[in-house]
Design a protein around this motif. Structure first.
Motif, PDB file in Angstrom:
ATOM      1  N   ARG B 111      -5.098  -2.437  17.639  1.00 57.12           N
ATOM      2  CA  ARG B 111      -3.920  -3.033  17.034  1.00 57.12           C
ATOM      3  C   ARG B 111      -2.756  -3.254  17.977  1.00 57.12           C
ATOM      4  NH1 ARG B 111      -3.905  -3.216  11.631  1.00 57.12           N
ATOM      5  NH2 ARG B 111      -2.594  -4.962  12.172  1.00 57.12           N
ATOM      6  N   SER B 198      -3.513  -8.025   8.110  1.00 55.90           N
ATOM      7  CA  SER B 198      -2.098  -7.987   8.467  1.00 55.90           C
ATOM      8  C   SER B 198      -1.186  -8.371   7.309  1.00 55.90           C
ATOM      9  CB  SER B 198      -1.820  -8.927   9.637  1.00 55.90           C
ATOM     10  OG  SER B 198      -2.198  -8.315  10.835  1.00 55.90           O
ATOM     11  N   GLU B 201       0.556  -5.538   5.880  1.00 56.42           N
ATOM     12  CA  GLU B 201       1.704  -5.098   6.669  1.00 56.42           C
ATOM     13  C   GLU B 201       2.852  -6.094   6.543  1.00 56.42           C
ATOM     14  OE1 GLU B 201      -0.827  -2.840  10.122  1.00 56.42           O
ATOM     15  OE2 GLU B 201      -0.681  -4.990  10.108  1.00 56.42           O
ATOM     16  N   ASP B 202       2.499  -7.383   6.523  1.00 56.12           N
ATOM     17  CA  ASP B 202       3.528  -8.404   6.340  1.00 56.12           C
ATOM     18  C   ASP B 202       4.285  -8.180   5.047  1.00 56.12           C
ATOM     19  OD1 ASP B 202       2.657  -9.475   8.641  1.00 56.12           O
ATOM     20  OD2 ASP B 202       1.565 -11.145   7.742  1.00 56.12           O
ATOM     21  N   ALA B 204       4.934  -5.468   3.610  1.00 53.66           N
ATOM     22  CA  ALA B 204       5.929  -4.416   3.796  1.00 53.66           C
ATOM     23  C   ALA B 204       7.101  -4.923   4.621  1.00 53.66           C
ATOM     24  CB  ALA B 204       5.291  -3.210   4.476  1.00 53.66           C
ATOM     25  N   ASN B 205       6.809  -5.731   5.651  1.00 60.38           N
ATOM     26  CA  ASN B 205       7.874  -6.294   6.489  1.00 60.38           C
ATOM     27  C   ASN B 205       8.827  -7.124   5.662  1.00 60.38           C
ATOM     28  OD1 ASN B 205       5.716  -6.833   9.330  1.00 60.38           O
ATOM     29  ND2 ASN B 205       7.062  -5.129   8.829  1.00 60.38           N
ATOM     30  N   PRO B 211       8.875  -2.085  11.927  1.00 67.71           N
ATOM     31  CA  PRO B 211       7.519  -1.824  12.439  1.00 67.71           C
ATOM     32  C   PRO B 211       7.111  -0.362  12.312  1.00 67.71           C
ATOM     33  CG  PRO B 211       8.909  -2.893  14.096  1.00 67.71           C
ATOM     34  CD  PRO B 211       9.759  -2.693  12.900  1.00 67.71           C
ATOM     35  N   THR B 214       6.588   0.519   8.676  1.00 70.85           N
ATOM     36  CA  THR B 214       5.366  -0.118   8.208  1.00 70.85           C
ATOM     37  C   THR B 214       4.141   0.669   8.653  1.00 70.85           C
ATOM     38  OG1 THR B 214       6.461  -2.235   8.430  1.00 70.85           O
ATOM     39  CG2 THR B 214       4.086  -2.276   8.185  1.00 70.85           C
ATOM     40  N   ALA B 215       4.153   1.083   9.911  1.00 70.61           N
ATOM     41  CA  ALA B 215       3.022   1.848  10.419  1.00 70.61           C
ATOM     42  C   ALA B 215       2.837   3.130   9.619  1.00 70.61           C
ATOM     43  CB  ALA B 215       3.225   2.156  11.899  1.00 70.61           C
ATOM     44  N   VAL B 218       2.337   2.055   5.540  1.00 71.92           N
ATOM     45  CA  VAL B 218       1.250   1.162   5.138  1.00 71.92           C
ATOM     46  C   VAL B 218      -0.002   1.377   5.977  1.00 71.92           C
ATOM     47  CG1 VAL B 218       0.535  -1.228   4.836  1.00 71.92           C
ATOM     48  CG2 VAL B 218       2.882  -0.548   4.315  1.00 71.92           C
ATOM     49  N   THR B 219       0.162   1.195   7.275  1.00 72.14           N
ATOM     50  CA  THR B 219      -1.029   1.181   8.129  1.00 72.14           C
ATOM     51  C   THR B 219      -1.768   2.520   8.110  1.00 72.14           C
ATOM     52  OG1 THR B 219       0.276  -0.267   9.523  1.00 72.14           O
ATOM     53  CG2 THR B 219      -1.828   0.442  10.363  1.00 72.14           C
ATOM     54  N   ARG B 311      -5.539 -10.348  11.814  1.00 73.47           N
ATOM     55  CA  ARG B 311      -4.818  -9.152  12.222  1.00 73.47           C
ATOM     56  C   ARG B 311      -3.831  -9.489  13.323  1.00 73.47           C
ATOM     57  NH1 ARG B 311      -8.291  -6.436  14.710  1.00 73.47           N
ATOM     58  NH2 ARG B 311      -9.925  -7.838  14.037  1.00 73.47           N
TER      59      ARG B 311
END
Ligand SMILES: Nc1ncnc2c1ncn2[C@@H]1O[C@H](COP(=O)(O)OP(=O)(O)O)[C@@H](O)[C@H]1O
Ligand SMILES: [Mg+2]
Lengths: 356, 582
Positions: B111, B198, B201-202, B204-205, B211, B214-215, B218-219, B311
């Protein structure tokens, strides 16, 4: 009997009858569709014809020879049929030409004969230029053509098609319908086509067998199915329609608000008591004024809803007397505002009594 | 006339007509006989050894009667209990270390825009190819208290006589065990990272998360099940591993279960006690795998199993070098340093004198290839067993997977269950089961390659079955039906369609079995006989004799053979065949 005959065919899965008491006679060279909603037993019927499933009752005969019966069946590879699958089932490890040649090679034809026939059939499906491609390099429509070529090249006794177009997008689907029709006209192979899409069935078939809940509802030509549906299911599954219940007696059918002399209907009706009829939206006409009272039925009322579908208007008309509602189709030029008063004319020849 | 033509597309469970009473002679049809045959093979491979293991743990060795005495003997001594708790402690620490190694590397390689991602990937792959006991030997060469090179350099630099690092310690045991197995964490977590779309994650953004947030929010939650699964497997791998404790835990005076088991297996032989002592290992494994299944089944996590969408890669800026440095440290510890010293030692007269040109020699290779009494045979044995185990396991598994996937026989799910069940049996426990069932008269397979081959096949049957099953599942049944309707029988379909389409999957599976089978130690340790030896066991013997240079040479030969086979496989299958799967 010549042709493909299904006699009293049935298949149970556990406690479920997927197919039951199914009788069908397909004449040599005929194109018949099995049409019905998902889960009604079309695939099961087709796979019984192919020999992948054994029936639990009844039998299947081809030109007088029994292929399937509960006591045992001829395996698929011995039936001389071919099939087009929903997933295409093009073998990804072989080129287009190898895919098409496979059935011929199994029949041990000499190699120049194989080459000639593969070339000819690829020409027919307009795939000659892609003969050496692998399936992964083809579009969905092209794969479908390969499947078609692979199936017809062996000149099968019967061609079976299981929803062959359902994985294609709308435009391609339309095009492929005609392709299939064209192939049939060219080779005259007895064909059984499974679909849940009435448009597909209408375009391709000589006759359509409408199925519901594992049973055959009606088999007829596309026009007869549309204009003379025999059951409520068929009338509502093929196109759209209006159902009306009335009472039959004294040479008249009485509906709420109006009645029709039995003699004016398109077919003879016997017996009395409650009756249901189907009237297609196209069997009626809306007009702003009361038209001649002579042969048609005329109802006064108003327009309740309208939607424009491009090729037609779809109106909902409500009669003043009895408050009956009808869906009516009208050409684009016949514009009515919602709420406007209107007259509805019904062609009595197109009032079809149906069994419930 | 056929009655097995009744296959159908996947997804339907019951495909049998209404039940009818059948006279039992009619049941002896070929199809049912085939079922019995396969079930028989699986019974020999799995049920009999496991059953014998459990039964013998309750059997009095002398009278043959029922007893609990074995358990009393197994757990009656404080030392034995300590070994058990030590093992659990070590397992827990190993898990933490493996996660610290595997998870950041997996994230970095999948990633981020970290430089050298491919290098890291290949190095981690190297950690898979290198057997744990060779990494262990490498670390003894590096960090042995007196003669390890790190300590020698330290002595030279600082003038001190105390060692800087000592591999013969709890920490050393944990480190070496962890580097031998973090490969699995990397693979499992990488594939989870690759599954995350992705867009999640988007989302969440868009809602305002940066970032980092989000990590964290979410990630990582999305890959959590993979991490938990990897942690459980790591733990199981650590507590059942034999090679590393055999090298390190005895000099470190840190007894663990596997070493205690070998004590029961040495003179006087007490198989029944060993069986009793191995039962907890079996129970822990089964319980943890059950737990993993429960966790993975929870609904909230299904999103990860969705297909990977597009991704995006995280731009790390300056931090990419920090991450790169960390990855290099891990990779050095795990592969580069031990491999380097191992190779160097293999070419040295004496590893204690350090590196010099006069110290270079080929005599170690000459010795292990031509002089040593059993290493030639051991090489043949290891390679032969690897080939046999991989081939038989894949063939058998393919048979079963095909029957199960195509629902050709009734009750085929029983076969599937049996085929994957050895997964819960640690190698060393499996060996005890095989010993108890087949080593002694009347079957008397002790001292044959046969008993090892059978045990290896069993050990790797789950991998074989999972691979074959996924392969068969990927072939739409209509592919075969298309053959049949055009006039080909089932065998034609297998030969012209199924076979060619499965070639790659099966070859990949074969390699995935061959590599660990050719190095296998835990399953072999109790099953080798005086004339049937394998490389892993000979390596341990050499280490007991203190012949570390010769050990290094023999280990290098084994590595070279395995690398050659894997390289061939990569050429044929594409580079990523092993990193792709879980
Ligand atoms: N192998 C099977 N096992 C159990 N039930 C089945 C099987 N095949 C079909 N059915 C059931 O039989 C009915 C008809 O299925 P199918 O012929 O596939 O319908 P269609 O093709 O018209 O959508 C469905 O209710 C389906 O669930
Ligand atoms: Mg269907």
């Amino acid at each position: 009997m010549d042709g493909l005959v299904l006699k009293n065919l049935g298949r149970r899965f556990g406690a479920v009858d997927a197919v039951k008491d199914f009788d069908l006679h397909i004449k040599p060279g005929e194109f018949v569709s099995l049409l019905g909603p998902s889960g009604c037993g079309k695939t099961t019927t087709l796979r019984m014809i192919a020999g992948f499933i054994d029936p639990t009752s009844g039998s299947i005969e081809l030109d007088g020879k029994v292929l399937s019966a509960p006591s045992g069946s001829v395996p698929p590879e011995k039936r001389g049929m071919s099939m087009i699958f929903q997933s295409y089932a093009i073998w990804p490890n072989m080129t287009v030409a190898q895919n098409v040649a496979f059935g011929l090679n199994l029949r041990k034809l000499p190699s120049d004969e194989v080459k000639k026939r593969v070339g000819a059939v690829l020409e027919t499906v307009r795939m000659s230029h892609l003969a050496d491609r692998y399936p992964a390099e083809l579009s969905g429509g092209q794969q479908q053509r390969v499947a078609l070529a692979r199936a017809v090249v062996i000149r099968p006794a019967v061609l079976l098609l299981d929803e062959p177009l359902s994985n294609l997008d709308a435009n391609l689907r339309e095009e492929m319908r005609f392709e299939i029709k064209r192939m049939h006209d060219e080779f005259k192979i007895t064909s059984v086509y499974v679909t849940h899409d009435q448009g597909e069935a209408m375009v391709t078939s000589d006759r359509i067998a409408v199925m519901n809940n594992g049973r055959l509802e009606q088999i007829d030509s596309p026009y007869a199915l549309y204009s003379r549906p025999k059951t409520r299911f068929v009338a509502s599954f093929i196109g759209r329609t209006n159902f009306l219940s009335g009472n039959c007696g004294n040479h008249m059918i009485d509906f709420s608000g109006f009645s029709v002399p039995l003699g004016m209907l398109g077919e003879e009706v016997t017996g009395g008591g409650p009756i249901t009829v189907s009237i297609r939206p196209q069997a009626m006409k809306l007009s702003a004024t009361e038209a001649g009272r002579d042969k048609a039925i005329n109802l006064e009322g108003s327009v309740k809803q309208s939607s424009f579908l491009g090729e037609t208007w779809d109106y909902v008309f409500q009669s003043r007397e009895g408050g009956l509602q009808f869906r009516v189709a009208a050409p684009p030029a016949d514009v009515f505002q919602v709420g406007a008063p209107a007259w509805l004319q019904i062609d009595p020849k197109q009032i079809v009594p149906i069994a419930d | 006339m056929t009655s097995v033509s009744d296959t159908h597309a996947m997804g339907w469970s019951k495909d049998e007509p209404a039940k009818v009473r059948v006279p039992w002679r009619q049941r002896l049809q070929p199809a049912n006989l085939l079922w019995l045959f396969l079930a028989g093979i699986l019974a020999v491979l799995i049920i009999a050894p496991m059953w014998t293991l459990v039964v013998s743990s309750f059997t009095d060795a002398k009278t043959g009667g029922w007893t609990l005495q074995n358990y009393v003997e197994a757990y009656g001594k404080e030392r034995h209990i300590t070994a058990l708790t030590n093992t659990l402690k070590m397992g827990a620490c190993v898990v933490i270390l493996k996660l610290m190694f595997g998870v950041p590397l997996a994230w970095a390689c999948t990633r981020t825009d970290m430089p050298g991602r491919n290098f890291v990937r290949y190095s981690v792959f190297g950690a898979f190819i290198m057997p744990p006991y060779l990494a262990g030997v490498g670390w003894i060469l590096l960090a042995g208290p007196n003669t390890g090179w790190i300590n020698k350099i330290w002595h030279a630099v600082s003038g001190s006589t105390e060692p800087l690092v000592n591999i013969f310690s709890f920490g050393g045991l944990v480190l070496v065990t962890a580097i031998g197995g973090f490969f699995l964490v990397f693979v499992l977590v990488s594939s989870a990272f690759e599954m995350i779309n992705s867009e999640m994650e988007d989302a969440a953004n868009i809602l305002g998360a940066g970032p980092f947030k989000t990590a964290m929010k979410v990630t990582f939650p999305l890959v959590m099940p993979a991490i938990i699964g990897a942690a459980l497997l790591s733990f199981l791998g650590a507590i059942a591993l034999y090679g590393v404790p055999a090298l390190i835990s005895i000099p470190a005076r840190y007894p663990v279960v596997v070493i205690q088991l070998t004590e029961f297996f040495s003179f006087p032989l007490r198989i029944e006690v060993a069986a009793a002592y191995s039962i907890p290992l079996l129970l822990i494994t089964a319980a943890l795998l059950g737990l993993q299944k429960l966790i993975l089944r929870r609904k909230g996590y299904v999103s990860v199993s969705g297909k990977g969408g597009e991704r995006r890669i995280v731009k790390l800026g300056r931090w990419r070098w920090v991450l790169f440095a960390y990855c290099m440290i891990v990779v050095s510890l795990a592969v580069i340093m031990p491999l380097f010293v191992l190779l160097l030692a293999a070419f040295s007269e004496s590893w204690t004198t350090g590196f010099s040109l006069s110290n270079l020699t080929l005599s170690n290779f000459h010795y292990v290839l031509f002089e040593h009494s059993s290493s030639q045979r051991a090489l043949m044995g290891s390679i032969g067993l690897g080939i046999a185990a991989a081939t038989v396991a894949i063939t058998l598994a393919l048979f079963i997977a095909y029957i199960v996937q195509r629902k050709l026989l009734p009750f085929s799910s029983v076969l599937a269950f049996l085929a994957v069940s050895p997964y819960v049996v640690p190698g060393i426990v499996l060996a005890i089961g095989f010993y108890a069932a087949y080593a002694l008269p009347p079957i008397a397979l002790y001292g044959t390659y046969m008993i090892m081959a059978l045990a290896f096949i069993t050990r790797f049957l789950p991998i074989a079955f999972t691979t074959s099953s996924a392969g068969v599942r990927s072939i739409h049944p209509e592919m075969e039906e298309a053959v049949r309707i055009l006039g080909g029988g089932r065998t034609t379909a297998l030969r012209h369609v199924v076979g060619p389409l499965l070639k790659r999957t099966l070859a990949g599976g074969w390699l995935l079995i061959f590599v660990p089978a050719a190095q296998e130690l835990s399953t072999a340790i109790f099953l080798v006989g005086p004339t049937t030896r394998v490389v892993s066991v000979v390596l341990l013997d050499l280490s007991e004799e203190g012949e570390l240079e010769k050990l290094a040479a023999l280990g290098s030969v084994l590595l070279i053979i395995i690398v050659a086979v894997v390289a061939l496989g990569m050429k044929y299958l594409g580079r990523d065949f092993m990193l792709r799967r879980s």
